[in-house]
Design a protein around this motif. Structure first.
Motif, short mmCIF file in Angstrom:
data_model
loop_
_atom_site.label_atom_id
_atom_site.label_comp_id
_atom_site.label_asym_id
_atom_site.label_seq_id
_atom_site.Cartn_x
_atom_site.Cartn_y
_atom_site.Cartn_z
N ALA A 159 13.31 -18.82 -3.01
CA ALA A 159 14.20 -18.40 -1.93
C ALA A 159 15.19 -19.51 -1.59
CB ALA A 159 13.39 -18.02 -0.69
N LEU A 160 14.68 -20.75 -1.51
CA LEU A 160 15.54 -21.89 -1.22
C LEU A 160 16.61 -22.06 -2.29
CD1 LEU A 160 15.97 -24.40 0.64
CD2 LEU A 160 14.46 -25.64 -0.92
N ASN A 161 16.23 -21.90 -3.54
CA ASN A 161 17.19 -22.05 -4.65
C ASN A 161 18.29 -21.00 -4.61
OD1 ASN A 161 15.74 -24.23 -5.57
ND2 ASN A 161 14.83 -23.18 -7.32
N LEU A 162 17.99 -19.84 -4.01
CA LEU A 162 18.99 -18.78 -3.92
C LEU A 162 19.74 -18.80 -2.59
CD1 LEU A 162 17.04 -15.81 -5.58
CD2 LEU A 162 19.04 -17.01 -6.49
N GLY A 163 19.51 -19.86 -1.80
CA GLY A 163 20.25 -20.03 -0.55
C GLY A 163 19.64 -19.35 0.66
N TYR A 164 18.37 -18.99 0.57
CA TYR A 164 17.68 -18.33 1.68
C TYR A 164 16.69 -19.29 2.34
CZ TYR A 164 19.41 -13.85 -0.15
OH TYR A 164 20.19 -12.81 -0.58
N LYS A 165 16.16 -18.84 3.49
CA LYS A 165 15.18 -19.63 4.23
C LYS A 165 13.91 -18.82 4.45
CE LYS A 165 18.75 -22.17 6.81
NZ LYS A 165 19.33 -22.43 8.15
N SER A 166 12.83 -19.53 4.78
CA SER A 166 11.57 -18.92 5.15
C SER A 166 11.25 -19.34 6.58
CB SER A 166 10.44 -19.36 4.22
OG SER A 166 10.72 -19.01 2.88
N ALA A 167 10.56 -18.47 7.32
CA ALA A 167 10.33 -18.77 8.73
C ALA A 167 9.01 -18.17 9.23
CB ALA A 167 11.49 -18.23 9.57
N ILE A 168 8.52 -18.79 10.31
CA ILE A 168 7.36 -18.30 11.07
C ILE A 168 7.84 -18.03 12.50
CG2 ILE A 168 5.08 -18.84 11.99
CD1 ILE A 168 4.96 -18.54 9.03
N ILE A 169 7.44 -16.91 13.07
CA ILE A 169 7.76 -16.63 14.47
C ILE A 169 6.48 -16.67 15.30
CG2 ILE A 169 9.87 -15.32 14.03
CD1 ILE A 169 8.27 -12.77 14.25
N ASN A 170 6.57 -17.23 16.51
CA ASN A 170 5.37 -17.33 17.35
C ASN A 170 5.35 -16.31 18.48
OD1 ASN A 170 7.14 -18.26 19.26
ND2 ASN A 170 6.27 -20.31 19.44
N THR A 171 6.28 -15.36 18.44
CA THR A 171 6.33 -14.32 19.46
C THR A 171 5.43 -13.14 19.12
OG1 THR A 171 8.34 -13.53 18.36
CG2 THR A 171 8.62 -14.90 20.33
N SER A 172 4.76 -13.23 17.98
CA SER A 172 3.79 -12.22 17.58
C SER A 172 2.76 -12.92 16.69
CB SER A 172 4.46 -11.07 16.83
OG SER A 172 3.55 -10.00 16.64
N SER A 173 1.67 -12.21 16.35
CA SER A 173 0.63 -12.85 15.55
C SER A 173 -0.16 -11.80 14.77
CB SER A 173 -0.32 -13.66 16.44
OG SER A 173 -1.03 -12.80 17.31
N GLU A 201 18.67 -10.78 12.96
CA GLU A 201 19.35 -11.87 13.66
C GLU A 201 19.75 -13.00 12.72
OE1 GLU A 201 18.62 -14.87 17.49
OE2 GLU A 201 17.12 -13.33 16.97
N TYR A 202 18.95 -13.23 11.67
CA TYR A 202 19.21 -14.34 10.75
C TYR A 202 19.39 -13.80 9.32
CZ TYR A 202 17.31 -17.24 14.53
OH TYR A 202 17.07 -17.85 15.74
N PRO A 203 20.61 -13.51 8.90
CA PRO A 203 20.85 -12.94 7.57
C PRO A 203 20.46 -13.87 6.41
CG PRO A 203 22.76 -12.64 8.99
CD PRO A 203 21.84 -13.58 9.70
N ASP A 204 20.31 -15.17 6.70
CA ASP A 204 19.97 -16.11 5.63
C ASP A 204 18.46 -16.29 5.47
OD1 ASP A 204 19.73 -17.37 8.07
OD2 ASP A 204 20.41 -19.33 7.34
N ILE A 205 17.67 -15.59 6.29
CA ILE A 205 16.21 -15.65 6.15
C ILE A 205 15.76 -14.55 5.21
CG2 ILE A 205 14.02 -15.27 7.33
CD1 ILE A 205 15.07 -16.72 9.72
N ALA A 206 14.96 -14.92 4.20
CA ALA A 206 14.47 -13.95 3.22
C ALA A 206 13.00 -13.63 3.40
CB ALA A 206 14.70 -14.46 1.80
N ILE A 207 12.24 -14.57 3.99
CA ILE A 207 10.79 -14.42 4.09
C ILE A 207 10.35 -14.79 5.50
CG2 ILE A 207 8.56 -15.11 3.13
CD1 ILE A 207 10.17 -16.07 0.63
N VAL A 208 9.60 -13.90 6.15
CA VAL A 208 9.16 -14.15 7.53
C VAL A 208 7.71 -13.73 7.70
CG1 VAL A 208 9.61 -13.78 9.98
CG2 VAL A 208 11.48 -13.61 8.35
N SER A 209 6.96 -14.56 8.43
CA SER A 209 5.64 -14.17 8.88
C SER A 209 5.51 -14.55 10.35
CB SER A 209 4.54 -14.84 8.04
OG SER A 209 3.27 -14.31 8.36
N THR A 210 4.33 -14.29 10.92
CA THR A 210 4.10 -14.61 12.32
C THR A 210 3.03 -15.70 12.42
OG1 THR A 210 2.25 -13.07 12.66
CG2 THR A 210 4.47 -12.16 12.84
#
Length: 295
Positions: free
Chosen positions: A212-226, A110-119
């Motif tokens: 990741a930020l320097n290369l134009g990406y984002k990091s995120a946490i999702i709360n729909t899982s854990s 859903e988010y092509p600019d996100i490079a790193i994700v956790s829950t």
């Protein structure tokens, strides 16, 4: 490089044989996971004949090269040999389900600019623990060297972060995610030349987040899982951890910030004094524990 819509997981082992085998075999049942790479970082463990599932590939590292270098062995295998589009790092002492992998992959799509994700995550016995990292600021870095101010910072962050994640609409953008369990977009790792190997342990997450930020990406946490990081932290139990964490902090500032000579002096002085304080607290804490155990 050929990249396919495949998902791979790296499990880096160091003297955690039973946990590693159990986690690898569990993940092998996940429909969302195509490949698993177990890397033993030159520990005393022996994994001969432990992995019979075709999804699991085992690599024995000849040296203990640290968290980033050890994980890079597995990441390179999954991306360059198995052509995985998304790769995950999972510590042996983490507990999560296939749904966590699926939710993270949905977020990547859903988010092509996100490079790193956790829950969202919980600690030992489902206790509340911090959810993400913020890029360091010199004032907090100095205060975190000392017990009283460090505890105040930690408590404030614990409360604020958990409230923020819980109130978010499914996703929250953060500076960096904890390194126990998270997904990474392979495209970003290739551009970044994988994880930075300049530190042995602790602090890798904030460096990766800033890269990741320097290369134009984002990091995120999702709360729909854990997931659960089932790691029991004992107060004053690891003097090496305290020191290495501060050394990694200095490397972060060298890479991304331009501190003045005065700021460097204050930071180094705080690290020296804070380390002395921590060692004294370690001795006293264990002395009181010994006395109480003898009663």
């Amino acid at each position: 490089m050929k990249i396919e819509s495949k998902c791979g997981v790296v499990i880096l082992n160091y003297n955690s044989h039973d946990l590693t085998v159990a986690l690898a075999n569990k993940i092998a049942t996940f429909r969302s996971v195509d490949e698993i790479c177990v890397v033993d970082n030159c520990s005393k463990d022996n994994f001969d004949n432990d992995f019979n599932n075709e999804k699991i590939f085992y690599i024995k590292n000849n040296v203990n090269s640290g968290y980033s270098a050890g994980n890079n062995i597995g990441l390179r295998y999954l991306i360059e040999k198995k052509h995985c589009k998304y790769v995950y790092i999972a510590n042996p002492d983490t507990i999560f389900e296939d749904s966590a992998i699926s939710k993270i992959e949905e977020t990547f799509e859903e988010y092509p600019d996100i490079a790193i994700v956790s829950t969202k995550r919980f600690g030992h016995n489902n206790t509340a623990i911090h959810q993400y990292f913020e890029f360091p600021k010199i004032g907090n870095s100095i205060r975190s060297c000392f017990f009283i101010t460090r505890r105040k910072i930690e408590r404030t962050k614990l409360c604020e972060q958990n409230k923020k994640v819980d109130k978010s609409n499914g996703i929250i953008f953060v500076d960096a995610v904890p390194g126990a369990f998270f997904g990474i977009r392979s495209e970003f790792l290739i551009k970044n030349n994988y994880l930075f190997e300049g530190i042995f342990l602790y602090g890798e997450e904030i460096i990766l987040g800033h890269q990741a930020l320097n290369l134009g990406y984002k990091s995120a946490i999702i709360n729909t899982s854990s997931y659960v990081h089932d790691h029991k932290q004992l107060r004053f139990n690891n003097r090496k951890m305290f020191w290495r964490d501060r050394m990694s902090l200095k490397i972060y500032y060298q890479m991304f910030e331009h501190l003045t000579i005065w700021q460097w002096f204050l930071l180094n002085t705080a690290i020296i004094l804070g380390t002395f304080e921590y060692n004294c607290e370690y001795i006293l804490y264990n002395l009181f524990k010994t006395i109480n155990n003898k009663r």
